[in-house]
Design a protein around this motif. Structure first.
Motif, PDB file in Angstrom:
ATOM      1  N   GLN A  60       0.822  -1.200   0.000  1.00  9.48           N
ATOM      2  CA  GLN A  60       0.000   0.000   0.000  1.00  9.48           C
ATOM      3  C   GLN A  60       0.863   1.260   0.000  1.00  9.48           C
ATOM      4  O   GLN A  60       0.556   2.228  -0.688  1.00  9.48           O
ATOM      5  CB  GLN A  60      -0.952   0.006   1.209  1.00  9.48           C
ATOM      6  N   ALA A  61       1.958   1.252   0.738  1.00 12.05           N
ATOM      7  CA  ALA A  61       2.864   2.406   0.774  1.00 12.05           C
ATOM      8  C   ALA A  61       3.485   2.647  -0.600  1.00 12.05           C
ATOM      9  O   ALA A  61       3.686   3.793  -1.007  1.00 12.05           O
ATOM     10  CB  ALA A  61       3.945   2.202   1.829  1.00 12.05           C
ATOM     11  N   ALA A  78       6.918   7.504   0.890  1.00 11.93           N
ATOM     12  CA  ALA A  78       8.342   7.151   0.959  1.00 11.93           C
ATOM     13  C   ALA A  78       8.804   6.830   2.377  1.00 11.93           C
ATOM     14  O   ALA A  78       9.513   5.842   2.581  1.00 11.93           O
ATOM     15  CB  ALA A  78       9.183   8.280   0.379  1.00 11.93           C
ATOM     16  N   LEU A  79       8.430   7.634   3.348  1.00 15.05           N
ATOM     17  CA  LEU A  79       8.896   7.404   4.717  1.00 15.05           C
ATOM     18  C   LEU A  79       8.345   6.090   5.264  1.00 15.05           C
ATOM     19  O   LEU A  79       9.091   5.285   5.814  1.00 15.05           O
ATOM     20  CB  LEU A  79       8.495   8.566   5.635  1.00 15.05           C
ATOM     21  N   LYS A  80       7.049   5.874   5.107  1.00 15.00           N
ATOM     22  CA  LYS A  80       6.437   4.643   5.600  1.00 15.00           C
ATOM     23  C   LYS A  80       7.063   3.432   4.919  1.00 15.00           C
ATOM     24  O   LYS A  80       7.380   2.438   5.579  1.00 15.00           O
ATOM     25  CB  LYS A  80       4.929   4.681   5.373  1.00 15.00           C
ATOM     26  N   LEU A  81       7.262   3.518   3.624  1.00 22.04           N
ATOM     27  CA  LEU A  81       7.884   2.421   2.880  1.00 22.04           C
ATOM     28  C   LEU A  81       9.298   2.152   3.394  1.00 22.04           C
ATOM     29  O   LEU A  81       9.675   1.001   3.609  1.00 22.04           O
ATOM     30  CB  LEU A  81       7.912   2.758   1.391  1.00 22.04           C
ATOM     31  N   SER A  82      10.043   3.196   3.638  1.00 24.98           N
ATOM     32  CA  SER A  82      11.406   3.059   4.139  1.00 24.98           C
ATOM     33  C   SER A  82      11.431   2.378   5.505  1.00 24.98           C
ATOM     34  O   SER A  82      12.238   1.468   5.739  1.00 24.98           O
ATOM     35  CB  SER A  82      12.039   4.448   4.230  1.00 24.98           C
ATOM     36  N   ASP A  87       5.939   6.869  14.843  1.00 26.45           N
ATOM     37  CA  ASP A  87       4.496   6.693  14.615  1.00 26.45           C
ATOM     38  C   ASP A  87       4.221   5.469  13.745  1.00 26.45           C
ATOM     39  O   ASP A  87       3.298   4.701  14.014  1.00 26.45           O
ATOM     40  CB  ASP A  87       3.888   7.943  13.963  1.00 26.45           C
ATOM     41  N   VAL A  88       5.025   5.277  12.693  1.00 25.73           N
ATOM     42  CA  VAL A  88       4.844   4.122  11.802  1.00 25.73           C
ATOM     43  C   VAL A  88       5.090   2.833  12.583  1.00 25.73           C
ATOM     44  O   VAL A  88       4.285   1.892  12.517  1.00 25.73           O
ATOM     45  CB  VAL A  88       5.787   4.210  10.573  1.00 25.73           C
TER      46      VAL A  88
END
Length: 148
Positions: free
Chosen positions: A13-14, A20-24, A84-85
């Motif tokens: 989904q990311a 980008a941040l969540k995926l990282s 947060d993630v």
């Protein structure tokens, strides 16, 4: 759904959302989990996954403290977002009152009577709060509850 399955779904989904941040962060966590699986030579249990997530979260909190102390606002902001993630994958955190109740039960169960027996109490309590409470907070409460 297991944490690993959630990480896989959220990673897809990311990518779609171009977050980008969540995926990282998800990729970093998956890499840490994969490294641990390789080291152990087997798949990780849910409990082990939570332990690794907690460790990663603790590292971010320590980094956040250092960034704030050094006045690095941009890095502190990014680290807060990473926290947060990561927090989304951990169970709900216990309140201080709930931890205090568990500590009192642990003290009663181990018949601890002084701070010298803090290790025994911590050993009995930590499996009950694993992933749901910060170890430093638990240690502080145990210290407060045990007589000198």
């Amino acid at each position: 759904m297991s944490v690993m399955e959630r990480l896989d779904q959220d990673m897809k989904q990311a990518m779609k959302d171009r977050a980008a941040l969540k995926l990282s962060v998800i990729r970093m966590v998956k890499a840490a989990l994969k490294n641990e699986e390789i080291n152990k030579g087997r798949l990780l249990s849910e409990d082990e996954v939570l332990t690794i997530l907690t460790r990663e979260l603790k590292q971010r909190r320590e980094s956040l403290h250092e960034f704030e102390k050094a006045g690095r606002v941009e890095l502190a902001s990014k680290t807060r977002e990473e926290i947060d993630v990561l927090s989304a994958y951990l169970p709900a955190q216990l309140s201080e009152d709930e931890i205090r109740d568990i500590v009192r039960e642990g003290i009663a169960a181990t018949n601890a009577s002084s701070k010298k027996e803090m290790g025994k109490v911590m050993g009995a309590i930590m499996p009950k709060v694993k992933g749901r409470a910060d170890g430093n907070l638990v240690q502080k409460i145990v210290s407060e509850e045990l007589p000198s």
